[in-house]
Scaffold this active site. Structure first.
Site, PDB file in Angstrom:
ATOM      1  N   HIS A   1      44.795  46.497  39.755  1.00  0.00           N
ATOM      2  CA  HIS A   1      44.222  47.150  39.000  1.00  0.00           C
ATOM      3  C   HIS A   1      43.667  45.919  37.702  1.00  0.00           C
ATOM      4  O   HIS A   1      44.587  46.613  37.272  1.00  0.00           O
ATOM      5  CB  HIS A   1      43.755  48.461  38.424  1.00  0.00           C
ATOM      6  CG  HIS A   1      42.967  49.572  38.282  1.00  0.00           C
ATOM      7  ND1 HIS A   1      41.541  50.304  39.245  1.00  0.00           N
ATOM      8  CD2 HIS A   1      41.717  49.697  36.851  1.00  0.00           C
ATOM      9  CE1 HIS A   1      40.751  50.704  38.701  1.00  0.00           C
ATOM     10  NE2 HIS A   1      40.637  50.261  36.988  1.00  0.00           N
TER      11      HIS A   1
ATOM     12  N   ALA B   1      32.368  49.790  37.984  1.00  0.00           N
ATOM     13  CA  ALA B   1      32.172  49.502  39.185  1.00  0.00           C
ATOM     14  C   ALA B   1      31.381  50.732  39.760  1.00  0.00           C
ATOM     15  O   ALA B   1      30.940  51.109  40.710  1.00  0.00           O
ATOM     16  CB  ALA B   1      33.758  48.707  40.023  1.00  0.00           C
TER      17      ALA B   1
ATOM     18  N   SER C   1      33.300  46.884  36.623  1.00  0.00           N
ATOM     19  CA  SER C   1      34.761  46.546  36.600  1.00  0.00           C
ATOM     20  C   SER C   1      35.491  48.320  36.634  1.00  0.00           C
ATOM     21  O   SER C   1      34.228  48.300  35.905  1.00  0.00           O
ATOM     22  CB  SER C   1      34.944  45.392  36.107  1.00  0.00           C
ATOM     23  OG  SER C   1      36.586  45.348  35.554  1.00  0.00           O
ATOM     24  N   SER C   2      36.026  48.876  37.615  1.00  0.00           N
ATOM     25  CA  SER C   2      36.955  49.503  37.212  1.00  0.00           C
ATOM     26  C   SER C   2      35.693  51.018  36.912  1.00  0.00           C
ATOM     27  O   SER C   2      34.495  51.359  37.547  1.00  0.00           O
ATOM     28  CB  SER C   2      37.624  49.554  35.837  1.00  0.00           C
ATOM     29  OG  SER C   2      38.465  51.012  35.704  1.00  0.00           O
ATOM     30  N   SER C   3      35.701  51.159  35.801  1.00  0.00           N
ATOM     31  CA  SER C   3      34.551  52.643  35.499  1.00  0.00           C
ATOM     32  C   SER C   3      33.094  51.607  35.894  1.00  0.00           C
ATOM     33  O   SER C   3      31.755  52.444  35.807  1.00  0.00           O
ATOM     34  CB  SER C   3      34.668  53.223  33.556  1.00  0.00           C
ATOM     35  OG  SER C   3      33.617  53.954  33.515  1.00  0.00           O
TER      36      SER C   3
END
Ligand SMILES: *[C@@H]1O[C@H](CO)[C@@H](O)[C@H](O)[C@H]1NC(C)=O
Ligand SMILES: *[C@@H]1O[C@H](CO)[C@@H](O)[C@H](O)[C@H]1NC(C)=O
Ligand SMILES: *[C@@H]1O[C@H](CO)[C@@H](O)[C@H](O)[C@H]1NC(C)=O
Length: 293
Positions: A276, A139, A135-137
């Site tokens: 986000h 991802a 997720s996020s970083s």
């Protein structure tokens, strides 16, 4: 008499605790000194699959462990979960560094590959069924690992990340970094240029590439949805696949599924009103991986 004692001891023993998250100290080469956590289900499949789950900035292996339903899927399906954990760079992955963006270049990427090799070896895992998600970083790291180590991973799923190499050369890939050109979707490259970044990460490599799912919220202002489009352009170029169709209402009413080729190698999901980060869809992801039927 002895038998009675043994039976008595067994009866008095507490019920076996369900598998939980354990820290692993020595898993191999670890140039950036990150941490490894593992969840091994009590009923492990023979030749188990492995899913590496990578936390967002500011997160941790332990917090990401409790933020998705992956552990219960691992328990019912007998696969192993690895939770890498970074203490560095505001607890973000080093996706902007040449080391991680180069096959066998070092960085967090090589430490995570060490974790995979350790786990394959220790639990007789299936090297053909190793997956990455985040997720996020995490991802962003999913895209990075897919590019640098195509030989290690069969498939991946990125929830609200960036294309491979998008953040390189502009300092730290964190929400605190002064330069947010990448995260704001403002790096301009052609699909071929995006694809070249991946091909140049491992020159001469001609084997299989990880199949990918790219999830993103259309209301994301921290990491813009353009970043997911860039990742899709990049991987469609690497796979040589055309954008074949858009399917509205998949997997749920707010989402549109974007399909490349026949969808088995590359697809995206964009959520209307989703910020986000895009929520992890365990079932859709594990089906794409081939872990769930
Ligand atoms: C990451 O953090 C650990 C623990 O603080 C430290 O030992 C290590 O040097 C850091 N690695 C990098 C690349 O900054
Ligand atoms: C921010 O990064 C972009 C892309 O790498 C670069 O073109 C730009 O010059 C950078 N801006 C500053 C102020 O450093
Ligand atoms: C999917 O939708 C986007 C946005 O409306 C459009 O630009 C694109 O051409 C569509 N792709 C296909 C294959 O229909």
């Amino acid at each position: 008499m002895l038998l009675c004692t043994v039976v008595g001891l067994l009866a008095a023993a507490p019920l076996a605790l369900a598998a939980k998250l354990e820290k692993v100290a020595d898993f191999g080469a670890n140039p950036t000194k990150i941490n490894m956590y593992i969840h091994v289900p009590d009923k492990l499949a023979t030749k188990p699959a492995i899913v590496v789950a990578m936390h967002p900035c500011g997160g941790s292996g332990t917090s990401f462990y409790s933020s998705t339903r992956l552990p219960s899927y691992a328990d019912s399906n007998g696969f192993i979960l690895i939770y890498p954990d970074t203490p560095n760079m505001s607890r973000c992955w080093d996706v902007q560094n040449a080391a991680t963006l180069t096959h066998n270049g070092g960085g967090d990427a090589s430490a995570i590959v060490s974790m995979v090799k350790y786990t394959l070896n220790k639990y007789s895992g299936d090297a053909e069924r190793v997956y990455i998600m985040g997720s996020s970083s995490g991802a962003m790291m999913t895209n990075a690992l897919a590019g640098s180590y195509p030989d290690v991973f069969e498939a991946g799923a990125a929830f609200s990340g960036i294309a491979f190499g998008c953040a390189s050369g502009q300092g730290q890939a964190t929400p605190m970094a002064a330069n947010q050109t990448c995260a704001q979707g403002n790096i301009r490259r052609s699909p071929k240029e995006w694809g070249d970044l991946v091909r140049n990460a491992y020159p001469g490599y001609t084997g299989k590439r990880p199949r990918l799912q790219i999830y993103h919220g259309l209301a994301d202002t921290l990491v813009r949805p353009a970043c997911a489009m860039q990742a899709l352009q990049q991987w469609s170029n690497v796979f040589g696949l055309d954008w074949s169709k858009n399917v509205t209402g998949v997997p749920s009413s707010a989402y549109t599924q974007v399909v490349y080729g026949d969808g088995t190698k590359l697809e995206g999901f964009f959520g209307q009103g989703v910020g986000h980060t895009a929520p992890v869809n365990e079932q859709l992801m594990l089906k794409f991986f081939g872990i769930l039927k």
